[in-house]
Design an enzyme around this catalytic site. Sequence first.
Site, PDB file in Angstrom:
ATOM      1  N   GLU A   1      -2.094   6.795   8.188  1.00 64.15           N
ATOM      2  CA  GLU A   1      -2.692   7.888   7.427  1.00 64.15           C
ATOM      3  C   GLU A   1      -3.557   8.716   8.351  1.00 64.15           C
ATOM      4  O   GLU A   1      -4.140   8.199   9.318  1.00 64.15           O
ATOM      5  CB  GLU A   1      -3.590   7.355   6.309  1.00 64.15           C
TER       6      GLU A   1
ATOM      7  N   LYS B   1       0.816  -1.213   0.000  1.00 58.38           N
ATOM      8  CA  LYS B   1       0.000   0.000   0.000  1.00 58.38           C
ATOM      9  C   LYS B   1       0.853   1.269   0.000  1.00 58.38           C
ATOM     10  O   LYS B   1       0.413   2.308  -0.497  1.00 58.38           O
ATOM     11  CB  LYS B   1      -0.946  -0.003   1.196  1.00 58.38           C
TER      12      LYS B   1
ATOM     13  N   HIS C   1     -14.532  -1.135   8.724  1.00 57.59           N
ATOM     14  CA  HIS C   1     -13.797  -1.105   7.457  1.00 57.59           C
ATOM     15  C   HIS C   1     -14.127  -2.277   6.542  1.00 57.59           C
ATOM     16  O   HIS C   1     -13.475  -2.454   5.508  1.00 57.59           O
ATOM     17  CB  HIS C   1     -12.284  -1.051   7.700  1.00 57.59           C
TER      18      HIS C   1
ATOM     19  N   ARG D   1      -7.617  -6.988  -8.400  1.00 54.87           N
ATOM     20  CA  ARG D   1      -8.357  -8.252  -8.491  1.00 54.87           C
ATOM     21  C   ARG D   1      -9.819  -7.960  -8.789  1.00 54.87           C
ATOM     22  O   ARG D   1     -10.251  -6.809  -8.812  1.00 54.87           O
ATOM     23  CB  ARG D   1      -8.263  -9.010  -7.166  1.00 54.87           C
TER      24      ARG D   1
END
Length: 481
Positions: free
Chosen positions: A198, A114, A232, A290
């Site tokens: 983040e 990421k 999430h 994907r």
Amino acid sequence: MHTVLIANRGEIAIRIARAVADAGLQSIAIYSEDDANSLHVQKADRAVALEGRGARAYLDIEQIVALAKQSGADGVHPGYGFLSENAAFARAVEAAGLTFIGPSPETLDAFGDKVKARALAESCGAPLLKGAGPVDAETARAFLAGLPAGRAMIIKAVSGGGGRGMRLVREVASVAEAFERASSEAVSAFGNPALYVEEFLPNARHVEVQIIGDGEAVSHLWERECSLQRRHQKVVEIAPSPSLKPEVRQRILDAAVLIGRAAAYRGLGTMEFLVADDGESFCFMEGNARLQVEHTVTEEVLGLDLVQAQLAVAQGQTLQALGLTQDKIPACRGFAIQARVNLESYAPDGSVRPGGGQLTAFAPPSGPGVRTDTYGYAGYRTNPAFDSLIAKVICHSPSPHFGDAVRRLRRALGDMTLAGAPSNLDYLLALLADERVVANAVDTRFLDDNAEALVRAAQAVSAARREHASPGQEAAVGVAA
């Protein structure tokens, strides 16, 4: 390509087998020692057994590649989850002389990390949240301390996905525990403890763009909104977003295509963004290299089979030959909405416990505009070694009013019979009756912030459904007392 081995299980393996058959190809299913009664085993043309039990068997790269060669497959489709974003698996498939039906190993490397994906997006001019990584606990603590007063951060797994290895942290004193838990979860889920951080964007919407590429050209297939998520993990998905301003939509679509081109993207992928509560600003979050669980809603509004498109691109066809260049992509027709039906129960505080059992009754909904992707059947005994998702119910309405699609989905879920195991059916029915959901006045924290109230509403739905059940009929109730 003539024969495709499907390196997955459950509903997505069945979905892929159907697309393979429609493309005139043969399919081979695989199954672990404790998964022989899963419906996907019966839906493929052939099935071969794996040595081993549970998820571990479906993660055995060497064994799966060997089975693919021994069974005469010349292509391997990984589905989603398991090995779908594993670059080592893609390389092993290609080294065996087989076709990996997905992005190149290099693309999987780029988006599987990421931090690398953030750097790629930044190089394309896509806006990013403030972040740092990989980090240790002390660096994470300093990052949070350096944010403006009242701001929070999210700790994320570098190799993450599906909400695993993530923690929202608001206080510096909580960083150490959250970091340890996220790292432990990351090791368990991805075999990599590395984390990054983040800044948390409050009141945000989650918008993702479906892209397809042939290694040179890249097109977008419009966007989906996935703001209704619990810790999430997505629960309800929509195509297209009912709330994006046209100019903001175009900027997000353009950013997704630029990132895809920079990666020389081949196959299907999803670029994910957060949209701020001002409705104007947005930032890149991650890329998923994907097929997504929620690809179904894009198919419904566009009238396309994305898995067949995957198969065609993997066999070397270009977007031009497939009629999928950007100028040929149709506009979305109405709205489609998907609900994930999970086998689970709820505590009064809104916390969730995975469930299971033998399905004594199972009848998916049907009718105009209703689609159910599932591997459930009456008599099936679920396996706690795997994910609790049992079905995806997708409804499409050609109406320009989003509320019409919501009402169709709520009616379809009310028609569904599922007995013998706890499920979230009543929770979904309560959620879809909420006026804020019908108006799409939600953000990514909606389910978590309203957890207790939604469980109470679901319990009321359960009681009403029991009361109105026909004599002798077992009501499909999904909320634990």
